[in-house]
Motif scaffolding. Structure first.
Motif, PDB file in Angstrom:
ATOM      1  N   THR A  48      58.996  70.079  58.953  1.00 42.33           N
ATOM      2  CA  THR A  48      58.101  70.343  57.816  1.00 42.33           C
ATOM      3  C   THR A  48      57.175  71.518  58.131  1.00 42.33           C
ATOM      4  OG1 THR A  48      58.087  67.975  57.250  1.00 42.33           O
ATOM      5  CG2 THR A  48      56.398  69.346  56.240  1.00 42.33           C
ATOM      6  N   CYS A  49      56.597  71.494  59.333  1.00 38.81           N
ATOM      7  CA  CYS A  49      55.678  72.572  59.726  1.00 38.81           C
ATOM      8  C   CYS A  49      56.369  73.926  59.680  1.00 38.81           C
ATOM      9  CB  CYS A  49      55.130  72.303  61.134  1.00 38.81           C
ATOM     10  SG  CYS A  49      53.855  71.022  61.160  1.00 38.81           S
ATOM     11  N   HIS A  50      57.614  73.992  60.156  1.00 33.56           N
ATOM     12  CA  HIS A  50      58.327  75.265  60.134  1.00 33.56           C
ATOM     13  C   HIS A  50      58.624  75.708  58.704  1.00 33.56           C
ATOM     14  CE1 HIS A  50      58.948  76.406  64.287  1.00 33.56           C
ATOM     15  NE2 HIS A  50      59.125  75.130  64.583  1.00 33.56           N
ATOM     16  N   LEU A  51      59.025  74.772  57.866  1.00 31.69           N
ATOM     17  CA  LEU A  51      59.404  75.141  56.498  1.00 31.69           C
ATOM     18  C   LEU A  51      58.200  75.514  55.638  1.00 31.69           C
ATOM     19  CD1 LEU A  51      62.223  72.500  55.871  1.00 31.69           C
ATOM     20  CD2 LEU A  51      62.509  74.984  55.980  1.00 31.69           C
ATOM     21  N   PHE A  52      57.052  74.884  55.886  1.00 33.42           N
ATOM     22  CA  PHE A  52      55.847  75.158  55.097  1.00 33.42           C
ATOM     23  C   PHE A  52      54.874  76.077  55.819  1.00 33.42           C
ATOM     24  CE2 PHE A  52      56.704  73.162  51.362  1.00 33.42           C
ATOM     25  CZ  PHE A  52      56.608  71.784  51.285  1.00 33.42           C
ATOM     26  N   ASN A  53      55.234  76.514  57.034  1.00 32.44           N
ATOM     27  CA  ASN A  53      54.354  77.375  57.828  1.00 32.44           C
ATOM     28  C   ASN A  53      52.979  76.725  58.030  1.00 32.44           C
ATOM     29  OD1 ASN A  53      53.856  79.660  59.355  1.00 32.44           O
ATOM     30  ND2 ASN A  53      52.995  80.790  57.628  1.00 32.44           N
ATOM     31  N   LEU A  54      53.019  75.469  58.454  1.00 30.88           N
ATOM     32  CA  LEU A  54      51.794  74.711  58.733  1.00 30.88           C
ATOM     33  C   LEU A  54      51.682  74.489  60.237  1.00 30.88           C
ATOM     34  CD1 LEU A  54      52.136  71.801  56.124  1.00 30.88           C
ATOM     35  CD2 LEU A  54      50.558  73.733  55.957  1.00 30.88           C
ATOM     36  N   ASN A  55      50.468  74.294  60.725  1.00 30.83           N
ATOM     37  CA  ASN A  55      50.343  73.810  62.098  1.00 30.83           C
ATOM     38  C   ASN A  55      50.235  72.289  62.060  1.00 30.83           C
ATOM     39  OD1 ASN A  55      47.566  73.017  61.793  1.00 30.83           O
ATOM     40  ND2 ASN A  55      46.960  75.156  62.160  1.00 30.83           N
ATOM     41  N   GLU A  56      50.293  71.689  63.241  1.00 30.23           N
ATOM     42  CA  GLU A  56      50.342  70.228  63.333  1.00 30.23           C
ATOM     43  C   GLU A  56      49.101  69.592  62.705  1.00 30.23           C
ATOM     44  OE1 GLU A  56      50.880  68.934  67.350  1.00 30.23           O
ATOM     45  OE2 GLU A  56      50.798  66.821  66.814  1.00 30.23           O
TER      46      GLU A  56
END
Lengths: 97, 177
Positions: B70-78
């Motif tokens: 999810t983080c990779h697809l949405f460019n979010l950090n943990e």
């Protein structure tokens, strides 16, 4: 009535499968392997019984009855006997294992 | 240690996929269809559903890897993702996505806990019937995976680095390999 428009009147999961054939295909492939594959030390009847019992515990009448009927066919039990097994799995003399 | 003998050199779910040669390819095919469908819900939304329901089902094995994807697809950090998972209602996400997660939250308790209230709200937020269908199916599917993995006693010992690499790989390549 379903929460979404399925465009068919088929009961239970059958209606969902017709609505969404792309997801129905791999789901049915999974169930075919799990419940009918011959390379399994659990008989088909035992596997259908598991399916029906967990559906009973999950309060899903449709699945409980469909798989209950299949279990009954394989194990030569009627649905009333199946209900008895489910209501008291500890004392049932059917299928001790 | 798992309740049945598995190849512990393989990561995560792959141990179970390798155990039964007939089931592995079927589950992989199911994942590819459910998580990389090209209509309706975006892959990131699908992975968020998987991560969120796995978290509330307390399956850390599934939650960790799908959070990484999810983080990779949405460019979010943990930290940003954890904020969403902890309280999606107050998180900085769209009202549509909040409505999706409200359905997922009910699926965690059981299918019969979903009511027309969540469904009608999701529709009012712009969710199509197909998106609602896929939301329910992904949440139900991952509830099944959570029980499958935890029921057999699998534990995840993946480091944050391993999770990040595998998350990136799955985000870029899906589940077909």
């Amino acid at each position: 009535m379903a929460y979404i428009e399925l465009h068919n009147d088929l009961p239970g999961i059958r209606g969902l499968m017709v609505y969404s054939p792309k997801t129905a295909k791999p789901l049915n492939e999974l169930v075919e392997v799990l419940l009918r594959d011959h390379d399994n030390s659990l008989s088909r009847g035992e596997r259908e019984l598991i399916s029906s019992y967990v559906s009973y515990l999950n309060d899903c009448i449709f699945c409980q009855n469909v798989h209950g009927a299949l279990a009954g066919h394989y194990l030569h039990c009627d649905l009333a006997s199946m209900d008895k097994i489910f209501s008291d799995t500890h004392t049932s003399t059917c299928l001790p294992r | 240690m798992a309740h049945i003998p598995l190849d512990e050199t393989l990561p995560g779910m792959r141990r179970l996929l390798a155990f039964h040669p007939a089931i592995g390819p079927v589950l992989t095919g199911l994942m590819q269809v459910m998580m990389r469908g090209n209509q309706g819900l975006q892959p990131g939304e699908r992975e968020l559903i998987a991560a969120y329901v796995s978290g509330i089902n307390q399956c850390s094995s599934c939650e960790n890897i799908h959070s990484a994807v999810t983080c990779h697809l949405f460019n979010l950090n943990e930290l940003e993702l954890n904020t969403i998972k902890k309280d999606y209602n107050t998180a900085t996400i769209s009202d549509r996505l909040k409505a999706v997660l409200s359905i997922v939250e009910k699926i965690h308790c059981g299918g019969g806990h979903v009511t027309s209230k969540e469904i009608e709200h999701a529709k009012s937020m712009g969710c199509s019937d197909q998106e609602i269908h896929d939301t329910v199916l992904i949440a139900a599917l991952f509830s099944m995976f959570n029980r499958y993995i935890d029921g057999l006693g699998l534990e995840s010992h993946d480091t944050p680095e391993i999770l990040n690499d595998r998350g990136k790989h799955i985000a870029e390549n899906g589940y077909s390999e």
